[in-house]
Design a protein around this motif. Structure first.
Motif, PDB file in Angstrom:
ATOM      1  N   VAL A   1     110.754 -44.824 100.122  1.00 19.90           N
ATOM      2  CA  VAL A   1     111.802 -44.166 100.892  1.00 19.90           C
ATOM      3  C   VAL A   1     112.163 -42.862 100.186  1.00 19.90           C
ATOM      4  N   SER A   2     112.046 -41.752 100.908  1.00 20.50           N
ATOM      5  CA  SER A   2     112.478 -40.459 100.382  1.00 20.50           C
ATOM      6  C   SER A   2     113.951 -40.286 100.730  1.00 20.50           C
ATOM      7  N   CYS A   3     114.808 -40.361  99.729  1.00 14.66           N
ATOM      8  CA  CYS A   3     116.258 -40.354  99.963  1.00 14.66           C
ATOM      9  C   CYS A   3     116.749 -38.953 100.324  1.00 14.66           C
ATOM     10  N   HIS A   4     117.816 -38.922 101.118  1.00 17.93           N
ATOM     11  CA  HIS A   4     118.413 -37.657 101.545  1.00 17.93           C
ATOM     12  C   HIS A   4     119.898 -37.875 101.809  1.00 17.93           C
ATOM     13  N   ASP A   5     120.596 -36.794 102.123  1.00 16.04           N
ATOM     14  CA  ASP A   5     122.055 -36.835 102.259  1.00 16.04           C
ATOM     15  C   ASP A   5     122.544 -37.797 103.327  1.00 16.04           C
ATOM     16  N   ASP A   6     121.740 -38.009 104.357  1.00 15.67           N
ATOM     17  CA  ASP A   6     122.175 -38.843 105.475  1.00 15.67           C
ATOM     18  C   ASP A   6     121.679 -40.279 105.375  1.00 15.67           C
ATOM     19  N   LEU A   7     120.972 -40.615 104.309  1.00 15.01           N
ATOM     20  CA  LEU A   7     120.453 -41.971 104.167  1.00 15.01           C
ATOM     21  C   LEU A   7     121.603 -42.935 103.894  1.00 15.01           C
ATOM     22  N   THR A   8     121.702 -43.978 104.711  1.00 20.33           N
ATOM     23  CA  THR A   8     122.777 -44.953 104.576  1.00 20.33           C
ATOM     24  C   THR A   8     122.213 -46.297 104.132  1.00 20.33           C
ATOM     25  N   ALA A   9     123.108 -47.195 103.764  1.00 23.41           N
ATOM     26  CA  ALA A   9     122.687 -48.543 103.393  1.00 23.41           C
ATOM     27  C   ALA A   9     121.973 -49.231 104.550  1.00 23.41           C
ATOM     28  N   ALA A  10     122.441 -48.988 105.781  1.00 20.90           N
ATOM     29  CA  ALA A  10     121.806 -49.608 106.950  1.00 20.90           C
ATOM     30  C   ALA A  10     120.371 -49.142 107.138  1.00 20.90           C
ATOM     31  N   ASP A  11     120.072 -47.892 106.740  1.00 20.92           N
ATOM     32  CA  ASP A  11     118.697 -47.406 106.827  1.00 20.92           C
ATOM     33  C   ASP A  11     117.778 -48.219 105.927  1.00 20.92           C
ATOM     34  N   LEU A  12     118.316 -48.741 104.838  1.00 19.91           N
ATOM     35  CA  LEU A  12     117.519 -49.536 103.904  1.00 19.91           C
ATOM     36  C   LEU A  12     117.487 -51.005 104.279  1.00 19.91           C
ATOM     37  N   THR A  13     118.611 -51.545 104.698  1.00 17.41           N
ATOM     38  CA  THR A  13     118.683 -52.984 104.952  1.00 17.41           C
ATOM     39  C   THR A  13     118.243 -53.352 106.354  1.00 17.41           C
ATOM     40  N   GLY A  14     118.585 -52.538 107.355  1.00 14.32           N
ATOM     41  CA  GLY A  14     118.207 -52.826 108.730  1.00 14.32           C
ATOM     42  C   GLY A  14     119.391 -52.712 109.655  1.00 14.32           C
ATOM     43  N   ARG A  15     119.116 -52.853 110.961  1.00 15.34           N
ATOM     44  CA  ARG A  15     120.181 -52.753 111.960  1.00 15.34           C
ATOM     45  C   ARG A  15     119.719 -53.440 113.241  1.00 15.34           C
TER      46      ARG A  15
END
Length: 272
Positions: free
Chosen positions: A66-80
């Motif tokens: 995962v290339s992290c950025h300012d808008d990356l949230t926990a939900a982007d990593l865990t799922g939704r």
């Protein structure tokens, strides 16, 4: 779900080329065996991402980058929950996939992510090795072959873009830098196909340009850019033109600085 956050590789058939500089391969393998998270520190383009790809392939584990950025949230990593085929379904993020499958999750430039990401990582970086999924009510226990790896560039740190000491101390850490000249010459040759003898001049140029860091340049020329330059030269582009496109233009927008860089290029390769 952002497709950029999906796993970039599965169990890899070929081991990506990587030339060790020190004991980093042994440290990575021991951290994986002992279920310890790993923090990699070093400048842009020095080989951190390639190193992680190399080690994931050596260990035979799927890699989720995962290339992290300012808008990356926990939900982007865990799922939704997403609407699929008229139904609302839970879709795992890359971190959750890595935990479920026993893979390696690599968060590149983790300091760029939002602060809530750190909160999600904390239970995975101590002896609990847990990933709480509040939206589904699950509490995932990471299997033995799961590993969390994060990286950042300390040269870009400032008060709003840094890891808290309490977070850093959850990781085994390793500092990276550009390889020694002889080793970097061999790496550039292997990656680009340019003969080693021709790569030697390119490495000498890199040493001169890196000496300008902190004066005219924010960052020294990366090994990645040297490989780009050597690749263009190996495929027929004149050396001076290749260096301008890969070592001068990417490093600065200031015309005076660019001219200073070009003087070093012409002193190395002459006029094409």
């Amino acid at each position: 779900m952002n497709t950029a956050l999906m796993p970039d590789t599965r169990i890899q058939q070929d081991i990506p080329f990587y030339e060790p500089v020190g004991n980093e391969c042994e440290l990575f393998e021991q951290a994986w065996k002992q279920r310890l998270p790993l923090l990699l520190k070093g400048p842009t383009g020095c080989g951190k991402t390639r190193f992680v790809s190399h080690m994931a392939a050596r260990l035979g584990r799927p890699l989720f980058t995962v290339s992290c950025h300012d808008d990356l949230t926990a939900a982007d990593l865990t799922g939704r929950f997403l609407l699929q085929g008229g139904e609302t379904r839970w879709v795992d993020g890359p971190l959750t996939q890595a935990v479920r499958e026993g893979g390696i999750c690599y968060l590149d430039e983790v300091v760029e992510a939002r602060k809530d990401v750190t909160v999600v990582l904390h239970p995975l970086t101590d002896d609990r090795r847990l990933l709480p999924l509040e939206r589904t009510g699950e509490l995932l226990e990471a299997p033995d072959d799961f590993m969390l790896v994060v990286s950042y560039n300390p040269g870009y740190q400032h008060i709003l873009k840094s890891l808290k000491p309490s977070t850093r101390q959850r990781f085994v850490a390793k500092s990276f830098d550009f390889p020694p000249p002889d080793l970097e010459r061999n790496i550039v040759a292997a990656e680009s196909g340019l003969p080693v003898a021709q790569c030697a001049a390119l490495i000498n140029l890199a040493v001169r340009l890196r000496a300008m860091k902190g004066q005219d340049l924010e960052e020294g020329v990366s090994t990645r850019l040297l490989i780009y330059c050597a690749t263009l030269i190996a495929n027929g582009m004149p050396a001076t033109q290749a260096a301008q496109a890969t070592l001068v233009e990417p490093l600065s927008d200031d015309s005076d600085v660019q001219e200073g860089l070009m003087e070093a290029v012409r002193a190395t390769f002459g006029e094409d």
